[in-house]
Design an enzyme around this catalytic site. Structure first.
Site, PDB file in Angstrom:
ATOM      1  N   HIS A   1       1.000  -1.222   0.204  1.00 46.82           N
ATOM      2  CA  HIS A   1       0.112  -0.270  -0.146  1.00 46.82           C
ATOM      3  C   HIS A   1       0.735   1.277   0.100  1.00 46.82           C
ATOM      4  O   HIS A   1       1.955   1.454   0.501  1.00 46.82           O
ATOM      5  CB  HIS A   1      -0.738   0.107   1.401  1.00 46.82           C
ATOM      6  CG  HIS A   1      -1.357   1.193   1.416  1.00 46.82           C
ATOM      7  ND1 HIS A   1      -0.966   2.384   2.555  1.00 46.82           N
ATOM      8  CD2 HIS A   1      -2.832   1.690   1.177  1.00 46.82           C
ATOM      9  CE1 HIS A   1      -1.786   3.730   2.859  1.00 46.82           C
ATOM     10  NE2 HIS A   1      -2.470   3.086   1.372  1.00 46.82           N
ATOM     11  N   CYS A   2       0.788   2.385  -0.772  1.00 45.97           N
ATOM     12  CA  CYS A   2       1.370   3.571  -1.056  1.00 45.97           C
ATOM     13  C   CYS A   2       0.376   4.743  -1.295  1.00 45.97           C
ATOM     14  O   CYS A   2      -0.221   4.935  -2.360  1.00 45.97           O
ATOM     15  CB  CYS A   2       2.106   3.631  -2.396  1.00 45.97           C
ATOM     16  SG  CYS A   2       3.551   3.974  -2.288  1.00 45.97           S
ATOM     17  N   LYS A   3      -0.095   5.456  -0.782  1.00 48.07           N
ATOM     18  CA  LYS A   3       0.241   6.938  -0.790  1.00 48.07           C
ATOM     19  C   LYS A   3       0.861   7.952  -1.533  1.00 48.07           C
ATOM     20  O   LYS A   3       1.573   8.265  -0.509  1.00 48.07           O
ATOM     21  CB  LYS A   3      -0.973   7.542  -0.299  1.00 48.07           C
ATOM     22  CG  LYS A   3      -1.190   8.621  -0.130  1.00 48.07           C
ATOM     23  CD  LYS A   3      -3.224   8.964   1.426  1.00 48.07           C
ATOM     24  CE  LYS A   3      -4.087   9.973   0.143  1.00 48.07           C
ATOM     25  NZ  LYS A   3      -3.534  11.284   0.700  1.00 48.07           N
TER      26      LYS A   3
END
Length: 391
Positions: A145-147
């Site tokens: 997960h990456c924002k």
């Protein structure tokens, strides 16, 4: 895939061709053709990709509105649970969040600031966690997960591609090919030079191509033959070079030589940042940034060309032959033969500075607090970066 409508509501249509086609949706009341027309016209707020059958990336745009982001997180979690039940482990590459932990109890937080390389030991830790989870059950999958910037995905996928070769099985060739294709197609253009450098370090150390140096280094000189003029119309620039507890102020010079007396002890992950202080004094612009690890340094000199400097690599104000050079030794004693390398009169060296203009975006405290712990209050989080030793 999902997106938020203009009124903040979640637009709930799922691509029938996705791995989540069995997920309950609105498809029963609409024709497939109509749904596909909407899907083709859609602008997605996140990208979900099966890099391999067991490694999934979920990427969110950096400036996605909080309400939209939370809604999308809920949808992604529901999709993953529908497809993989409780067999997925989420590796969070961004800031810690309470809602991620609530939606998925199996979460490992490995976040680091955007556009930076993570510490070398963190790369190793992530790869070990991935291998342990994937080998413990053939049904287990990893969710990355990456924002923010997609370069983070590239770092960990590229690193795991090297790591997994150590225990390569008969099907490893196809998995490696899938990871390489993901990096080339999805993230290669977003990687900063330091991120590429750390993937090279990791692969080289694993393969034995890079021999590890366990000795500390003493930094004596920093040489920057050519600096761009960020403020030519106002009488020159005032760049500052930051190396954790030391910073150097320079006024009205386009060639920089900094001599440290006594020499500065370096060991571990190092980050050097040069920034231009704006006339108002409280504002600044980063000129370039670079990261390296002392365990990969052999010899007394280390050079970085323009293409190896974060930000400067794409800045036309830097000449093609721009370079930063570091001169080291294995002891604190003054080096012989470097008497000509002296500070310009306009250079000042300050140790243990608490100047807020220099310190405000350090990320020593990057993951001390959850990003959503002040819901709706607009709190500004301090990002402080201290790896091992000096950064």
């Amino acid at each position: 895939m999902k997106r938020c409508s203009d009124d903040g509501e979640i637009d709930g249509v799922i691509d029938p061709l996705s791995p989540f086609s069995s997920f309950p949706s609105l498809l029963s009341s609409r024709s497939v053709n109509h749904v596909m027309e909407r899907v083709m016209a859609r602008h997605y707020d996140f990208d979900l990709t099966y890099i391999t059958e067991r490694i999934i990336s979920v990427f969110f745009l950096p400036h996605l509105e909080e309400q939209c982001y939370r809604g999308n997180l809920q949808e992604v979690a529901a999709m993953l649970k529908s497809k993989h039940q409780d067999k997925f482990l989420l590796l969070n590459l961004s800031e810690k969040r309470h809602d991620i932990t609530r939606l998925s109890p199996k979460v490992e937080d490995f976040g680091w600031p955007d556009l930076h390389a993570p510490p070398l030991d963190k790369i190793c830790a992530m790869c070990k966690v991935m291998e342990t989870w994937l080998t413990s059950d053939p049904s287990n999958v990893i969710v990355l997960h990456c924002k923010g910037n997609t370069g983070k995905m590239g770092v960990i996928v590229g690193a795991y591609m090297h790591y997994s070769k150590i225990s390569a099985g008969a099907d490893q060739a196809l998995t490696t090919l899938a990871m390489r294709k993901f990096c080339e197609d999805k993230v290669s253009s977003s990687l900063q030079p330091s991120q590429n450098r750390y993937m090279y370090y990791f692969g080289g150390l694993l393969s034995g191509a890079i021999k590890m140096n366990s000795s500390p280094l003493y930094l004596h000189h920093v040489l920057i033959p050519s600096l761009p003029n960020f403020q030519a119309a106002r009488g020159g620039q005032c760049p500052t070079v930051q190396c954790d507890v030391v910073h150097f102020n320079v006024k009205s010079v386009l060639k920089l030589c900094v001599t440290l007396e006594p020499a500065l002890l370096l060991k571990g992950d190092i980050m050097v940042k040069c920034y231009h202080r704006r006339p108002r004094g409280s504002e600044r612009e980063v000129v370039f940034r670079l990261q390296f690890h002392t365990c990969t340094v052999h010899g007394a000199q280390l050079w970085f060309g323009k293409g190896e400097l974060d930000l400067a690599c794409a800045d036309d104000r830097f000449p093609p032959d721009a370079m930063v050079e570091f001169i080291f030794s294995y002891g604190p004693e003054k080096m012989k033969g470097t008497e000509r390398e002296r500070n310009d009169p306009s250079v000042t060296v300050d140790c243990n500075t608490s100047d807020p203009v220099m310190r405000w975006d350090s990320y020593e405290n990057f993951n001390l607090h959850h990003q959503d712990s002040t819901e709706g209050k607009g709190e500004t989080h301090t990002h402080t970066h201290r790896k091992s030793g000096v950064s």
